[in-house]
Design an enzyme around this catalytic site. Structure first.
Site, PDB file in Angstrom:
ATOM      1  N   ALA A  38      65.834  62.786 -16.207  1.00  0.00           N
ATOM      2  CA  ALA A  38      65.487  62.441 -14.826  1.00  0.00           C
ATOM      3  C   ALA A  38      64.196  61.647 -14.821  1.00  0.00           C
ATOM      4  CB  ALA A  38      65.329  63.699 -13.982  1.00  0.00           C
ATOM      5  N   THR A  39      64.200  60.508 -14.195  1.00  0.00           N
ATOM      6  CA  THR A  39      63.020  59.665 -14.031  1.00  0.00           C
ATOM      7  C   THR A  39      63.110  59.075 -12.640  1.00  0.00           C
ATOM      8  OG1 THR A  39      64.244  57.801 -14.852  1.00  0.00           O
ATOM      9  CG2 THR A  39      62.945  59.000 -16.463  1.00  0.00           C
ATOM     10  N   THR A  40      62.183  58.568 -11.989  1.00  0.00           N
ATOM     11  CA  THR A  40      60.798  58.272 -12.295  1.00  0.00           C
ATOM     12  C   THR A  40      59.942  58.931 -11.232  1.00  0.00           C
ATOM     13  OG1 THR A  40      61.397  56.132 -13.254  1.00  0.00           O
ATOM     14  CG2 THR A  40      59.155  56.329 -12.400  1.00  0.00           C
ATOM     15  N   LYS A  71      63.376  65.542  -7.497  1.00  0.00           N
ATOM     16  CA  LYS A  71      62.453  65.627  -8.634  1.00  0.00           C
ATOM     17  C   LYS A  71      61.052  66.040  -8.217  1.00  0.00           C
ATOM     18  CE  LYS A  71      64.941  61.831 -10.751  1.00  0.00           C
ATOM     19  NZ  LYS A  71      64.846  60.462 -11.241  1.00  0.00           N
TER      20      LYS A  71
END
Lengths: 263, 254
Positions: A38-40, A71
């Site tokens: 998982a980004t950003t 996130k």
């Protein structure tokens, strides 16, 4: 019936271990699968506090697993965690932190200090080193917490390396595969732009954060970006000395207005 | 001493008498389920009497501070382990009391050569609606009673407890503000504390108000609120007893 008392009062991880339920149980013989990433994520100071943001994409190799990941997580009413890396490990870390902070506050009848919160996350990252070294559980999070030492209380930003070293960011921090683009723009805006991020109003900060993600998505396929026409927005949370505020998709759309990218 | 059944029964009886004697003079605690949440009230001179346990759970107790602390810590440990290993929604007062605390208290009470728990306990679980609220009365020997909503009084005298509960049921109207409810709980607290019976002619409202104000002048009124309308995960909020200094009615908690 009750496990023996811990030498460290209010230590929830200690309670889990005494109950033979250690968090982040690892298998040192694990082989390397294609893991979800998982980004950003990033955070910067604006005039009213700290804005923490993340795109909503999770990938496994070249496969987009989902565009609906959260996130940026509210740990409690004075802490935010932004995760970049393997969600399985990162979400477990977030759950351990959430329960640990509440457990300490309720059992010790006082909130955990900011330095102790920052170190609690560093301890989880250190415990995760074997998985990080094998490439199956690396997490490089950002943390924002309210420092109650000054008056009025002030939110602060911290970033980590995968081994658990913690650093305080003065103006901004970013993590994940799109972070290089975002850090470059933030550094440029901080040194040469106007207004500087720390001088931005809330609406300006929201618009700036969404444009940062749009730009990062131009150069990094693992970053989900923002697409108002497809109702695809980011996770944005504000940390002030007084608490946490989540920015709704409607508010993001209003802040972005007609300010989408030029064709 | 305990190798013969008769002597064991005698020892248990003595232990029960000892605990009851120690609890005489303890400051009662009172709970009331309201449309907006659950109010917990206690009057403390030293350590606290009203505590947050988990997201939707709180407790109040009378007794020795060290024993209250043991039970409070056991409840917090059990609820947080349950919430972490399963989910916060799985934390239930019925399971906490029936399968956890009650068994521990009974075992402790019947182990004659250990120090008995000197305490009487009240637990509250906030439901989605008032009929789903759950109140638990837990005794020092592990016996307990669960009841949906209403009022719970925990004091050192069973007759006064029952009288106070009946009187509060007749006085508490769903439309009352929380400050009005807290005042009624304090009136009942004063009457239980002073041993004033609830049958026959009660002291006037003015006497009751003057009574609790005088009795709490050198103490701390603790008010805990499990807020049904809160959007936060943790529903417990401490309320400021200074709001009781104004004239009723005052606004309900946010």
């Amino acid at each position: 019936m009750t496990p023996p008392a811990s030498p460290l009062a209010g230590d929830f991880v200690g309670l889990l271990e005494r109950s033979q339920l250690p968090p982040l149980r690892i298998d040192p013989q694990a082989t390397l699968p294609v893991v979800t990433q998982a980004t950003t994520v990033f955070a910067f100071r604006f005039c009213d506090g700290v804005l923490m943001a993340g795109d909503r994409r999770a990938t496994a190799g070249n496969v987009i697993v989902t565009d609906a990941v959260e996130k940026v997580l509210e740990i409690d009413d004075s802490s935010l965690l932004a995760i970049a890396g393997v969600p399985a490990t990162a979400f477990e870390m977030a759950r351990v932190l959430q329960t640990s902070f509440e457990y300490y506050r309720r059992s010790q009848l006082q909130p955990l200090s900011l330095p102790a919160r920052v170190r609690a996350l560093a301890r989880l990252l250190r415990d995760n080193i074997p998985m990080a070294l094998q490439g199956v559980g690396m997490v490089v999070p950002l943390f924002a917490g309210v420092d109650r030492t000054p008056s009025p209380p002030e939110p602060r930003i911290f970033f980590y390396d995968p081994l658990g070293a913690q650093f305080q960011a003065v103006h901004f921090a970013a993590s994940g595969s799109g972070s290089a683009t975002i850090r470059s723009i933030l550094a440029f805006q901080e040194r040469h732009g106007s207004p500087r991020p720390a001088e931005m109003s809330l609406d300006e900060a929201i618009r700036f954060a969404l444009r940062l993600l749009m730009t990062a998505a131009e150069f990094d396929s693992a970053t989900g970006g923002v697409n108002p026409s497809a109702a695809q927005f980011a996770t944005l949370k504000i940390l002030r000395g007084t608490g946490v505020e989540s920015i709704s998709e409607e508010r993001q759309a209003a802040a972005l207005g007609t300010g989408g990218p030029r064709a | 001493m305990t190798d013969e059944p008769y002597r064991w029964l005698e020892a248990i009886g003595n232990r029960r008498e000892y605990v009851r004697e120690q609890l005489k003079g303890g400051s009662p605690v009172l709970l009331a389920s309201r449309p907006e949440g659950i109010l917990l009230m206690g009057v403390a001179r030293g350590q606290g009497k009203v505590f947050e346990i988990h997201d939707r759970h709180a407790m109040a107790a009378l007794g020795h501070p060290a024993d209250i602390e043991r039970i409070r810590q056991a409840a917090i440990d059990a609820t947080h382990l349950e919430a972490f290993t399963r989910a916060p929604e799985d934390v239930s007062l019925r399971r906490l009391v029936s399968f956890g605390l009650s068994a521990q208290l009974k075992q402790n009470f019947e182990q004659l050569f250990t120090a008995p728990v000197l305490g009487e306990f009240a637990f509250a679980e906030l439901g989605a609606t008032p009929p789903e609220d759950l109140l638990a009365r837990v005794h020092f020997d592990g016996t307990f009673a669960l009841r949906p909503g209403g009022v719970l009084v925990v004091g050192p005298d069973a007759d006064l407890e029952a009288g106070a509960t009946r009187w509060l049921h007749s006085q508490l109207d769903p439309s009352l503000s929380w400050t009005s409810v807290a005042r009624l709980l304090l009136e009942a607290w004063w009457m239980v504390s002073t041993g004033t019976p609830f049958d026959g002619t009660l002291p006037s409202a003015t006497e009751r108000e003057q009574g609790w104000r005088a009795a709490t002048a050198d103490a701390r009124i603790e008010l805990g609120w499990l807020n049904r309308r809160s959007s936060r995960t943790a529903r417990y909020e401490p309320l400021d007893s200074a709001a009781l200094n104004g004239s009723p009615p005052l606004p309900t908690p946010p």
